[in-house]
Design an enzyme around this catalytic site. Structure first.
Site, short mmCIF file in Angstrom:
data_model
loop_
_atom_site.label_atom_id
_atom_site.label_comp_id
_atom_site.label_asym_id
_atom_site.label_seq_id
_atom_site.Cartn_x
_atom_site.Cartn_y
_atom_site.Cartn_z
CG ASP A 8 -20.48 -37.91 -6.26
OD1 ASP A 8 -19.43 -37.82 -5.60
OD2 ASP A 8 -21.61 -37.96 -5.75
CG ASP A 59 -19.18 -38.54 1.86
OD1 ASP A 59 -19.23 -39.11 2.96
OD2 ASP A 59 -19.94 -38.82 0.91
CG LEU A 60 -12.46 -39.22 2.87
CD1 LEU A 60 -10.99 -39.13 3.28
CD2 LEU A 60 -12.58 -39.61 1.41
CE LYS A 61 -20.88 -42.39 3.12
NZ LYS A 61 -20.34 -41.69 1.92
CG ASP A 64 -9.34 -48.88 10.77
OD1 ASP A 64 -9.00 -49.72 11.63
OD2 ASP A 64 -8.89 -48.87 9.61
N PRO A 66 -10.36 -47.34 17.06
CG PRO A 66 -11.39 -47.37 19.16
CD PRO A 66 -10.87 -48.28 18.09
CB THR A 68 -6.76 -46.67 12.75
OG1 THR A 68 -5.81 -47.65 13.18
CG2 THR A 68 -6.58 -46.43 11.26
NE ARG A 178 -31.86 -38.37 -7.21
CZ ARG A 178 -30.70 -38.45 -6.58
NH1 ARG A 178 -30.32 -37.48 -5.77
NH2 ARG A 178 -29.91 -39.49 -6.76
N GLY A 207 -26.47 -34.08 -6.06
CA GLY A 207 -25.44 -34.39 -7.04
C GLY A 207 -25.96 -34.44 -8.45
#
Length: 227
Positions: A8, A59-61, A64, A66, A68, A178, A207
């Protein structure tokens, strides 16, 4: 339990520099929205050039309609990543369509469904979804399980319950880890490695504690010792 390092950082160059420092460790790498939108497929290829054995979580989550979502899932296949995710709140029909479409392929990535973002607190979540995080996360996980997905993204606090209502082999991936008590930033439901391990989490995402360190390889070594 496996460690997934979140890439990130603000620039592609900084992310690649980080990858170079940790290339000898058996970890997953998470490529999120910012990195992928900015750097695209070339970034994924650059990762493999550094170490072809790195496994990549895209990791695009996806969220939309179905058809697509299923089209996007097929496009992800061509990228050669090892895992990606969709939003469970897109519904069972969308998740099923994704999995049906992926059945065409001999080898497919792991597919996870996002339950409740770890940035939510109870009040924020309730106003949007009309229920508690734990109840809704369980429902979303059950929907994903019944739709044929491999697991879910959830906080460590929901992992045990989700495995109880689905299957012990149904994977859980938890952000907001953490490992040494660091500041939680914009995450609300954070946990340490020991808690995640006791909750039978399959993947932990770390991260900032890694990429903000002067010695990221040493941080990874210490985390892997705890795992």
């Amino acid at each position: 339990m496996q460690l997934c390092v979140a890439l990130d950082l603000p620039t592609k160059e900084e992310n690649l520099e980080l990858i170079g420092k940790i290339k000898d460790y058996d970890v997953w790498l998470k490529v999120g929205l910012r990195s992928y939108i900015r750097d695209g497929e070339d970034f994924l290829k650059d990762i493999k050039k550094i170490n072809p054995d790195f496994k990549i979580f895209l990791d695009l989550k996806l969220y939309d309609i179905p058809n697509t979502m299923a089209d996007a899932a097929e496009s992800i296949i061509s990228l050669g990543v090892d895992m990606f995710n969709v939003h469970a709140s897109a519904g069972k029909r969308a998740m099923r369509e994704v999995m049906v479409r992926l059945e065409r392929y001999e080898k497919r990535p792991i597919v996870l469904a996002v339950t409740a973002l770890t940035s939510f607190n109870e009040d924020e979540f309730g106003k949007i979804y009309g229920d508690s995080i734990s109840k809704k996360a369980d429902q979303f996980a059950k929907d994903a399980y019944e739709s044929g997905l491999d697991g879910v993204v959830c906080s460590a606090y929901e992992s045990s319950s989700i495995k109880n209502i689905t299957n012990r082999d149904f994977m859980t991936l938890t952000p907001g880890i953490r490992p040494f008590g660091e500041d939680s930033g914009d995450q609300q439901r954070v946990a340490d490695v020991a808690f995640a391990k006791n909750a039978h989490v399959d993947f932990i995402v770390v991260g900032r504690p890694i990429y903000n360190s002067k010695n990221p390889a040493e941080v990874i070594r210490r985390i892997l010792e705890q795992i």
